[in-house]
Design a protein around this motif. Structure first.
Motif, PDB file in Angstrom:
ATOM      1  N   PRO A  92       0.820  -1.237   0.000  1.00  0.00           N
ATOM      2  CA  PRO A  92       0.000   0.000   0.000  1.00  0.00           C
ATOM      3  C   PRO A  92       0.842   1.270   0.000  1.00  0.00           C
ATOM      4  O   PRO A  92       0.466   2.269  -0.638  1.00  0.00           O
ATOM      5  N   GLU A  93       1.989   1.240   0.682  1.00  0.00           N
ATOM      6  CA  GLU A  93       2.837   2.434   0.719  1.00  0.00           C
ATOM      7  C   GLU A  93       3.468   2.706  -0.647  1.00  0.00           C
ATOM      8  O   GLU A  93       3.510   3.844  -1.118  1.00  0.00           O
ATOM      9  N   LEU A  94       3.994   1.653  -1.288  1.00  0.00           N
ATOM     10  CA  LEU A  94       4.611   1.824  -2.601  1.00  0.00           C
ATOM     11  C   LEU A  94       3.580   2.235  -3.650  1.00  0.00           C
ATOM     12  O   LEU A  94       3.879   3.025  -4.546  1.00  0.00           O
ATOM     13  N   GLU A  95       2.366   1.701  -3.531  1.00  0.00           N
ATOM     14  CA  GLU A  95       1.315   2.051  -4.485  1.00  0.00           C
ATOM     15  C   GLU A  95       0.971   3.539  -4.394  1.00  0.00           C
ATOM     16  O   GLU A  95       0.866   4.237  -5.413  1.00  0.00           O
ATOM     17  N   GLU A  96       0.809   4.035  -3.175  1.00  0.00           N
ATOM     18  CA  GLU A  96       0.490   5.452  -3.006  1.00  0.00           C
ATOM     19  C   GLU A  96       1.636   6.336  -3.482  1.00  0.00           C
ATOM     20  O   GLU A  96       1.409   7.381  -4.098  1.00  0.00           O
ATOM     21  N   PHE A  97       2.859   5.901  -3.211  1.00  0.00           N
ATOM     22  CA  PHE A  97       4.014   6.689  -3.631  1.00  0.00           C
ATOM     23  C   PHE A  97       4.122   6.715  -5.155  1.00  0.00           C
ATOM     24  O   PHE A  97       4.433   7.752  -5.753  1.00  0.00           O
ATOM     25  N   LEU A  98       3.852   5.582  -5.803  1.00  0.00           N
ATOM     26  CA  LEU A  98       3.891   5.513  -7.264  1.00  0.00           C
ATOM     27  C   LEU A  98       2.881   6.478  -7.877  1.00  0.00           C
ATOM     28  O   LEU A  98       3.198   7.215  -8.819  1.00  0.00           O
ATOM     29  N   VAL A  99       1.670   6.477  -7.346  1.00  0.00           N
ATOM     30  CA  VAL A  99       0.637   7.383  -7.870  1.00  0.00           C
ATOM     31  C   VAL A  99       1.031   8.839  -7.655  1.00  0.00           C
ATOM     32  O   VAL A  99       0.839   9.691  -8.534  1.00  0.00           O
ATOM     33  N   TYR A 100       1.608   9.147  -6.485  1.00  0.00           N
ATOM     34  CA  TYR A 100       2.048  10.518  -6.206  1.00  0.00           C
ATOM     35  C   TYR A 100       3.098  10.985  -7.218  1.00  0.00           C
ATOM     36  O   TYR A 100       2.986  12.074  -7.787  1.00  0.00           O
ATOM     37  N   VAL A 101       4.137  10.162  -7.424  1.00  0.00           N
ATOM     38  CA  VAL A 101       5.194  10.551  -8.360  1.00  0.00           C
ATOM     39  C   VAL A 101       4.638  10.695  -9.769  1.00  0.00           C
ATOM     40  O   VAL A 101       4.964  11.644 -10.495  1.00  0.00           O
ATOM     41  N   TRP A 102       3.769   9.763 -10.175  1.00  0.00           N
ATOM     42  CA  TRP A 102       3.166   9.827 -11.512  1.00  0.00           C
ATOM     43  C   TRP A 102       2.355  11.111 -11.680  1.00  0.00           C
ATOM     44  O   TRP A 102       2.455  11.792 -12.706  1.00  0.00           O
ATOM     45  N   ARG A 103       1.579  11.481 -10.671  1.00  0.00           N
ATOM     46  CA  ARG A 103       0.793  12.716 -10.764  1.00  0.00           C
ATOM     47  C   ARG A 103       1.699  13.938 -10.875  1.00  0.00           C
ATOM     48  O   ARG A 103       1.419  14.870 -11.635  1.00  0.00           O
ATOM     49  N   ARG A 104       2.792  13.945 -10.110  1.00  0.00           N
ATOM     50  CA  ARG A 104       3.742  15.047 -10.183  1.00  0.00           C
ATOM     51  C   ARG A 104       4.340  15.161 -11.597  1.00  0.00           C
ATOM     52  O   ARG A 104       4.436  16.252 -12.167  1.00  0.00           O
ATOM     53  N   GLN A 105       4.759  14.025 -12.137  1.00  0.00           N
ATOM     54  CA  GLN A 105       5.341  14.023 -13.472  1.00  0.00           C
ATOM     55  C   GLN A 105       4.302  14.406 -14.527  1.00  0.00           C
ATOM     56  O   GLN A 105       4.618  15.110 -15.493  1.00  0.00           O
ATOM     57  N   LEU A 106       3.072  13.947 -14.335  1.00  0.00           N
ATOM     58  CA  LEU A 106       2.004  14.289 -15.281  1.00  0.00           C
ATOM     59  C   LEU A 106       1.716  15.784 -15.261  1.00  0.00           C
ATOM     60  O   LEU A 106       1.502  16.408 -16.307  1.00  0.00           O
ATOM     61  N   ALA A 107       1.725  16.372 -14.072  1.00  0.00           N
ATOM     62  CA  ALA A 107       1.500  17.815 -13.959  1.00  0.00           C
ATOM     63  C   ALA A 107       2.596  18.588 -14.682  1.00  0.00           C
ATOM     64  O   ALA A 107       2.328  19.564 -15.391  1.00  0.00           O
ATOM     65  N   ALA A 108       3.848  18.149 -14.512  1.00  0.00           N
ATOM     66  CA  ALA A 108       4.962  18.836 -15.171  1.00  0.00           C
ATOM     67  C   ALA A 108       4.873  18.694 -16.681  1.00  0.00           C
ATOM     68  O   ALA A 108       5.086  19.658 -17.422  1.00  0.00           O
ATOM     69  N   ALA A 109       4.559  17.486 -17.156  1.00  0.00           N
ATOM     70  CA  ALA A 109       4.466  17.256 -18.598  1.00  0.00           C
ATOM     71  C   ALA A 109       3.314  18.041 -19.204  1.00  0.00           C
ATOM     72  O   ALA A 109       3.432  18.615 -20.297  1.00  0.00           O
ATOM     73  N   THR A 110       2.188  18.105 -18.494  1.00  0.00           N
ATOM     74  CA  THR A 110       1.042  18.871 -18.987  1.00  0.00           C
ATOM     75  C   THR A 110       1.379  20.354 -19.073  1.00  0.00           C
ATOM     76  O   THR A 110       1.006  21.043 -20.032  1.00  0.00           O
ATOM     77  N   GLY A 111       2.110  20.839 -18.082  1.00  0.00           N
ATOM     78  CA  GLY A 111       2.517  22.245 -18.094  1.00  0.00           C
ATOM     79  C   GLY A 111       3.384  22.574 -19.289  1.00  0.00           C
ATOM     80  O   GLY A 111       3.243  23.650 -19.895  1.00  0.00           O
ATOM     81  N   ARG A 112       4.277  21.657 -19.650  1.00  0.00           N
ATOM     82  CA  ARG A 112       5.136  21.907 -20.817  1.00  0.00           C
ATOM     83  C   ARG A 112       4.322  21.964 -22.095  1.00  0.00           C
ATOM     84  O   ARG A 112       4.599  22.773 -22.994  1.00  0.00           O
ATOM     85  N   VAL A 113       3.301  21.104 -22.189  1.00  0.00           N
ATOM     86  CA  VAL A 113       2.460  21.098 -23.388  1.00  0.00           C
ATOM     87  C   VAL A 113       1.647  22.385 -23.478  1.00  0.00           C
ATOM     88  O   VAL A 113       1.514  22.986 -24.545  1.00  0.00           O
ATOM     89  N   VAL A 114       1.093  22.827 -22.356  1.00  0.00           N
ATOM     90  CA  VAL A 114       0.270  24.047 -22.343  1.00  0.00           C
ATOM     91  C   VAL A 114       1.098  25.254 -22.770  1.00  0.00           C
ATOM     92  O   VAL A 114       0.594  26.172 -23.429  1.00  0.00           O
ATOM     93  N   GLN A 115       2.379  25.266 -22.428  1.00  0.00           N
ATOM     94  CA  GLN A 115       3.242  26.393 -22.772  1.00  0.00           C
ATOM     95  C   GLN A 115       3.741  26.347 -24.212  1.00  0.00           C
ATOM     96  O   GLN A 115       4.406  27.275 -24.667  1.00  0.00           O
ATOM     97  N   ALA A 116       3.434  25.278 -24.940  1.00  0.00           N
ATOM     98  CA  ALA A 116       3.890  25.170 -26.327  1.00  0.00           C
ATOM     99  C   ALA A 116       3.288  26.296 -27.164  1.00  0.00           C
ATOM    100  O   ALA A 116       2.161  26.751 -26.923  1.00  0.00           O
TER     101      ALA A 116
END
Length: 397
Positions: free
Chosen positions: A175-199
């Motif tokens: 359960p701890e690794l699962e929550e951490f995986l989702v957290y990191v993925w959301r962080r990376q997704l937010a960063a990637a989305t921000g780069r696309v929006v700024q295109a």
């Protein structure tokens, strides 16, 4: 690799009398019987029976027990068998014929992915790409966690086997690794989305102008003949860790690691320059590491599934191969970008004159604060790319 997807020629599951086969259950050769669930462990004992502890761990990780064959799972999800097979294989799941190895979790995942296609949110081809990119990324992550993490924490104890220790450990960590995986993925997704929006425009979302760099350990092939496997593995891990930390800390993105080489990208030339120079500086102070060479190019890059492609990437790779040890070579476009952003002077003579004038107070302006120096090198042919004029990049002191 777990065995999950079926192979052609496998026996089909028995159907209720009088029932007509639904669309997709009789697929093309090569997709018949394909199915997928990475957790379908086949740990066989001396008589061919599956290891009960392995099955318990599988059920713990997946959250449900085996209930379906691939045909039954596809039917339960309401997905044609041919499409289900494409999804499962894209996720990296092996063929299992018509073994009953799939769970409710597999059915739900299949239904969700197909639902995105039915709703028009993803094309079928894009859904397959989503499955493939997710499968490839998480497969590597899972392998790393087992090989480098769980294995080190499950040393056999007196009276208990490694697998017997693994179950309670997985139960605590999951359960701890699962929550951490989702957290990191959301962080990376937010960063990637921000780069696309700024295109700047839609085309730039796919074909973007980036700085792409390769960092390569010099003489790695010789090291493989001289070092023991364990020593070599530790060296590679230390290099990848150092590179990943420096790239992330200074605003770049680590695209992938290739053992003795890492590929990174950055939106700005100054960011890539800082990363590359710091890599050289850091490894130069580590006596356990061989020399490093870096090549960077700036230009249009095609991005697909987290990777980068195109002439710019190829040029960066070629520059790395011709760079002297402990140096950074860049192409002309990168040099122009660095100069245009005010991170490097057009020439050292110009920089020296500006600094001298500012020191004497003759202009009333502060001296420009250039971070890097660029030195043009001799033009030379580069395989597949014609003649290029590389520039030697260094930090100004």
């Amino acid at each position: 690799m777990s065995e999950v997807a079926g192979s052609s020629g496998a026996e089909e599951p028995e159907e209720p009398e009088g029932r007509e086969r639904t669309e997709g259950e009789e697929g093309d050769e090569g997709t018949e019987g394909a199915g997928g669930a990475e957790g379908a462990v086949r740990a066989e004992g001396p008589e061919g029976d599956e290891d009960p502890i392995a099955l318990r761990i599988e059920q713990l990780v997946l959250g449900s027990e085996r209930r379906y064959t691939p045909f039954q799972a596809a039917r339960a999800a309401g997905v044609p068998m041919e499409l289900a097979a494409r999804f499962w294989r894209a996720m990296g799941f092996a063929d299992i014929g018509q073994a009953k190895a799939l769970t409710e979790a597999d059915v739900l995942a299949l239904r969700r992915l197909a639902g995105l296609v039915e709703a028009g949110l993803l094309s079928e081809a894009m859904a397959v790409q989503v499955a493939r990119s997710t499968g490839q990324t998480t497969a590597r992550l899972a392998d790393w966690q087992i090989d480098s993490f769980l294995e080190g924490l499950t040393e056999p104890q007196e009276g208990m086997s490694r697998t017997e220790i693994a179950y309670p450990l997985v139960e605590l960590l999951l359960p701890e690794l699962e929550e951490f995986l989702v957290y990191v993925w959301r962080r990376q997704l937010a960063a990637a989305t921000g780069r696309v929006v700024q295109a700047q425009d839609d085309d730039e979302m796919v074909d973007r102008r980036l700085a792409v760099g390769f960092a390569d350990l010099v003489g790695f092939t010789r090291l493989t003949r001289r070092l023991e496997e364990e020593e070599l593995g530790e060296l590679v891990e230390a290099f990848e860790t150092t590179a990943a930390d420096l790239v992330a800390a200074h605003g770049g993105r680590l695209i992938k690691t290739l053992g003795d080489e890492v590929l990174f990208a950055a939106d700005e030339a100054g960011t890539a320059a800082e990363i590359s120079v710091r890599l050289i500086e850091t490894l130069a102070h580590d006596e356990t590491m061989p020399e490093l060479r870096v090549g960077i190019a700036f230009g249009t890059v095609t991005t697909r599934m987290g990777d980068v492609f195109g002439t710019t990437v190829n040029l960066a790779s070629r520059l790395t191969s011709i760079a002297p040890k402990d140096t950074v070579l860049v192409d002309g476009d990168f040099a122009e970008e660095l100069i245009g952003d005010g991170d490097a002077p057009e020439s050292e003579a110009e920089a020296t004159a500006a600094e001298k004038a500012a020191a004497e107070g003759g202009t009333g302006e502060a001296a420009p604060s250039y971070r890097f120096a660029l030195q043009p090198m001799w033009q030379r042919p580069v395989r597949g790319l014609g003649v290029v004029e590389p520039w030697l990049l260094s930090r100004r002191t």
